[in-house]
Design a protein around this motif. Structure first.
Motif, PDB file in Angstrom:
ATOM      1  N   GLN A  66       0.840  -1.203   0.000  1.00 17.70           N
ATOM      2  CA  GLN A  66       0.000   0.000   0.000  1.00 17.70           C
ATOM      3  C   GLN A  66       0.872   1.248   0.000  1.00 17.70           C
ATOM      4  N   ARG A  67       0.412   2.278  -0.739  1.00 19.32           N
ATOM      5  CA  ARG A  67       1.137   3.542  -0.802  1.00 19.32           C
ATOM      6  C   ARG A  67       0.296   4.647  -0.180  1.00 19.32           C
ATOM      7  N   ILE A  68       0.922   5.426   0.679  1.00 21.82           N
ATOM      8  CA  ILE A  68       0.277   6.604   1.260  1.00 21.82           C
ATOM      9  C   ILE A  68       1.227   7.776   1.091  1.00 21.82           C
ATOM     10  N   GLU A  69       0.785   8.774   0.352  1.00 18.33           N
ATOM     11  CA  GLU A  69       1.611   9.952   0.116  1.00 18.33           C
ATOM     12  C   GLU A  69       0.808  11.207   0.419  1.00 18.33           C
ATOM     13  N   ARG A  70       1.541  12.269   0.690  1.00 17.72           N
ATOM     14  CA  ARG A  70       0.908  13.543   1.020  1.00 17.72           C
ATOM     15  C   ARG A  70       1.528  14.658   0.187  1.00 17.72           C
ATOM     16  N   TYR A  71       0.672  15.546  -0.292  1.00 18.79           N
ATOM     17  CA  TYR A  71       1.116  16.648  -1.142  1.00 18.79           C
ATOM     18  C   TYR A  71       0.610  17.963  -0.546  1.00 18.79           C
ATOM     19  N   ILE A  72       1.560  18.831  -0.214  1.00 23.33           N
ATOM     20  CA  ILE A  72       1.222  20.116   0.382  1.00 23.33           C
ATOM     21  C   ILE A  72       0.833  21.071  -0.743  1.00 23.33           C
ATOM     22  N   VAL A  73      -0.423  21.513  -0.751  1.00 22.90           N
ATOM     23  CA  VAL A  73      -0.896  22.324  -1.863  1.00 22.90           C
ATOM     24  C   VAL A  73      -2.100  23.147  -1.423  1.00 22.90           C
ATOM     25  N   ASP A  74      -2.257  24.300  -2.034  1.00 24.45           N
ATOM     26  CA  ASP A  74      -3.409  25.161  -1.805  1.00 24.45           C
ATOM     27  C   ASP A  74      -4.500  24.772  -2.800  1.00 24.45           C
ATOM     28  N   ILE A  75      -5.635  24.300  -2.308  1.00 19.85           N
ATOM     29  CA  ILE A  75      -6.716  23.833  -3.171  1.00 19.85           C
ATOM     30  C   ILE A  75      -7.235  24.935  -4.087  1.00 19.85           C
ATOM     31  N   ALA A  76      -7.028  26.199  -3.701  1.00 17.06           N
ATOM     32  CA  ALA A  76      -7.509  27.324  -4.506  1.00 17.06           C
ATOM     33  C   ALA A  76      -6.541  27.705  -5.621  1.00 17.06           C
ATOM     34  N   ASP A  77      -5.399  27.025  -5.709  1.00 16.14           N
ATOM     35  CA  ASP A  77      -4.389  27.298  -6.735  1.00 16.14           C
ATOM     36  C   ASP A  77      -4.441  26.184  -7.785  1.00 16.14           C
ATOM     37  N   LYS A  79      -3.064  25.623 -10.765  1.00 13.51           N
ATOM     38  CA  LYS A  79      -1.814  25.144 -11.364  1.00 13.51           C
ATOM     39  C   LYS A  79      -1.026  24.286 -10.384  1.00 13.51           C
ATOM     40  N   ALA A  80      -0.972  24.729  -9.138  1.00 17.81           N
ATOM     41  CA  ALA A  80      -0.263  23.948  -8.123  1.00 17.81           C
ATOM     42  C   ALA A  80      -0.950  22.611  -7.888  1.00 17.81           C
ATOM     43  N   LEU A  81      -2.271  22.609  -7.927  1.00 16.60           N
ATOM     44  CA  LEU A  81      -3.023  21.369  -7.725  1.00 16.60           C
ATOM     45  C   LEU A  81      -2.812  20.412  -8.897  1.00 16.60           C
ATOM     46  N   ASP A  82      -2.821  20.934 -10.115  1.00 20.29           N
ATOM     47  CA  ASP A  82      -2.530  20.096 -11.284  1.00 20.29           C
ATOM     48  C   ASP A  82      -1.173  19.422 -11.136  1.00 20.29           C
ATOM     49  N   LYS A  83      -0.183  20.192 -10.711  1.00 21.00           N
ATOM     50  CA  LYS A  83       1.177  19.664 -10.557  1.00 21.00           C
ATOM     51  C   LYS A  83       1.217  18.577  -9.488  1.00 21.00           C
ATOM     52  N   ALA A  84       0.547  18.823  -8.362  1.00 24.75           N
ATOM     53  CA  ALA A  84       0.535  17.844  -7.278  1.00 24.75           C
ATOM     54  C   ALA A  84      -0.157  16.559  -7.708  1.00 24.75           C
ATOM     55  N   MET A  85      -1.252  16.694  -8.449  1.00 19.18           N
ATOM     56  CA  MET A  85      -1.975  15.493  -8.889  1.00 19.18           C
ATOM     57  C   MET A  85      -1.191  14.704  -9.931  1.00 19.18           C
ATOM     58  N   ASN A  86      -0.489  15.399 -10.781  1.00 15.64           N
ATOM     59  CA  ASN A  86       0.366  14.696 -11.740  1.00 15.64           C
ATOM     60  C   ASN A  86       1.412  13.868 -11.008  1.00 15.64           C
ATOM     61  N   SER A  87       1.986  14.438  -9.962  1.00 18.86           N
ATOM     62  CA  SER A  87       2.968  13.705  -9.159  1.00 18.86           C
ATOM     63  C   SER A  87       2.315  12.511  -8.468  1.00 18.86           C
ATOM     64  N   ALA A  88       1.099  12.715  -7.952  1.00 14.88           N
ATOM     65  CA  ALA A  88       0.408  11.642  -7.249  1.00 14.88           C
ATOM     66  C   ALA A  88       0.084  10.479  -8.179  1.00 14.88           C
ATOM     67  N   VAL A  89      -0.324  10.779  -9.404  1.00 12.03           N
ATOM     68  CA  VAL A  89      -0.614   9.723 -10.368  1.00 12.03           C
ATOM     69  C   VAL A  89       0.643   8.900 -10.641  1.00 12.03           C
ATOM     70  N   ASN A 131     -11.534  23.229  -8.800  1.00 10.30           N
ATOM     71  CA  ASN A 131     -10.141  22.898  -9.110  1.00 10.30           C
ATOM     72  C   ASN A 131      -9.865  21.417  -8.901  1.00 10.30           C
ATOM     73  N   PHE A 132     -10.354  20.882  -7.782  1.00  6.03           N
ATOM     74  CA  PHE A 132     -10.120  19.471  -7.483  1.00  6.03           C
ATOM     75  C   PHE A 132     -10.765  18.589  -8.551  1.00  6.03           C
ATOM     76  N   ALA A 133     -12.029  18.870  -8.853  1.00  7.66           N
ATOM     77  CA  ALA A 133     -12.733  18.060  -9.847  1.00  7.66           C
ATOM     78  C   ALA A 133     -12.047  18.142 -11.207  1.00  7.66           C
ATOM     79  N   PHE A 134     -11.690  19.348 -11.612  1.00  3.39           N
ATOM     80  CA  PHE A 134     -11.074  19.526 -12.929  1.00  3.39           C
ATOM     81  C   PHE A 134      -9.741  18.787 -13.010  1.00  3.39           C
ATOM     82  N   SER A 135      -8.926  18.893 -11.961  1.00  2.00           N
ATOM     83  CA  SER A 135      -7.619  18.233 -11.969  1.00  2.00           C
ATOM     84  C   SER A 135      -7.744  16.713 -11.980  1.00  2.00           C
ATOM     85  N   VAL A 136      -8.599  16.197 -11.106  1.00  2.00           N
ATOM     86  CA  VAL A 136      -8.681  14.741 -10.989  1.00  2.00           C
ATOM     87  C   VAL A 136      -9.312  14.114 -12.227  1.00  2.00           C
TER      88      VAL A 136
END
Length: 281
Positions: A66-77, A79-89, A131-136
């Motif tokens: 199992q993998r558990i990771e955490r990404y520090i990001v502002d949900i209102a940003d 571009k930052a959220l897109d970057k974090a989700m790309n890393s998470a994928v 932002n969350f919906a669009f990124s995911v």
């Protein structure tokens, strides 16, 4: 894990990889814990208040890969959220379950609510949901499940909740549209609309907020965290569209949506009694 949830099964198969915003506390954290004990990989997106969150969650895993990771990001940003989700994928996997739980509550009567505070609540709760919906959705495939956390305040207005209700009504509206559009892509949508839950956030609101709000909201009742999570998980496991745990909260939602005039009469009566009792405040 709740005993009741152990006996229930996932109607469409249990999630393999879950993306959760606001997973460092509150509903997001509790749902993350449930999913970890179901064997899911977890990517959490939040502001990062607790440095030992991943270490704590790793103690709950049920199998070694199992993998558990955490990404520090502002949900209102976005571009930052897109970057974090790309890393998470890349690091955790493609999400088949995605929950946007990040949100804030600021209360005041509308005439005392500053523009900056109103904007902040809208940006985190509504724009953050967008932002969350669009990124995911750039990654989620057919068979996936997108969940937005709104509130009973997204169904009914409440005293001192102008910014919060406006944002959560918007989240419910967004979920309604996404439910239709994503059905064509084979992706399910749920929106969670709970009433008040007995958390430290609620306790603080009782201290800082208006007693009129407390008296009016009493109609829908207050759930324990355990009961709230149990009800929410049951709804998620069957991919129910609108999830409201607790009988009194469900009743409030039903009256407000189906018998609006009656609900207004009830609310007005409670407001008059509360104002009479607390008008000096």
């Amino acid at each position: 894990m709740n005993k009741n949830n152990k006996r229930s099964t996932w109607k469409y198969g249990q999630p393999k990889t879950a993306f959760i915003s606001g997973g460092g506390s509150g509903l997001g954290l509790n749902i993350a814990k449930e999913l970890i004990q179901e064997g899911a990989n977890i990517a959490i997106f939040d502001h990062g208040r607790s440095d030992d969150l991943v270490q704590y969650l790793n103690q709950l895993i049920v199998h070694n890969d199992q993998r558990i990771e955490r990404y520090i990001v502002d949900i209102a940003d976005p571009k930052a959220l897109d970057k974090a989700m790309n890393s998470a994928v890349s690091e955790v996997g493609v999400p088949d379950f995605a929950l946007n739980s990040a949100g804030i509550l600021r209360t005041a009567t509308f005439s005392k609510l500053s523009y900056e505070t109103f904007e902040q609540v809208i940006n985190v709760n509504l724009i953050g949901s967008r932002n969350f919906a669009f990124s995911v959705l750039q990654h989620m495939q057919s068979g996936g499940h997108l969940i937005l956390v709104a509130s009973l305040a997204g169904i009914v207005g409440s005293y001192t909740h102008a910014a919060y209700a406006a944002s959560k009504f918007g989240v419910v509206g967004l979920a309604e549209v996404l439910r239709l559009e994503l059905k064509l892509k084979g992706i399910s949508v749920s929106v969670i609309c709970p009433g008040e839950i007995d958390t430290p956030l609620l306790k603080q609101e009782r201290i800082d907020g208006s007693p009129i709000t407390e008296m009016m909201n009493d109609f829908a009742g207050v759930l324990s965290v355990e009961d709230a999570i149990n009800g929410i998980m049951k709804g998620l496991k069957t991919r129910q569209y609108m999830i409201t745990p607790g009988f009194r909260a469900k009743l409030t939602r039903a009256i407000a949506r189906k018998f609006t005039t009656l609900f207004h009469l009830i609310a007005d009566s409670k407001l008059a009694k509360a104002y009479s009792k607390f008008q000096s405040k």
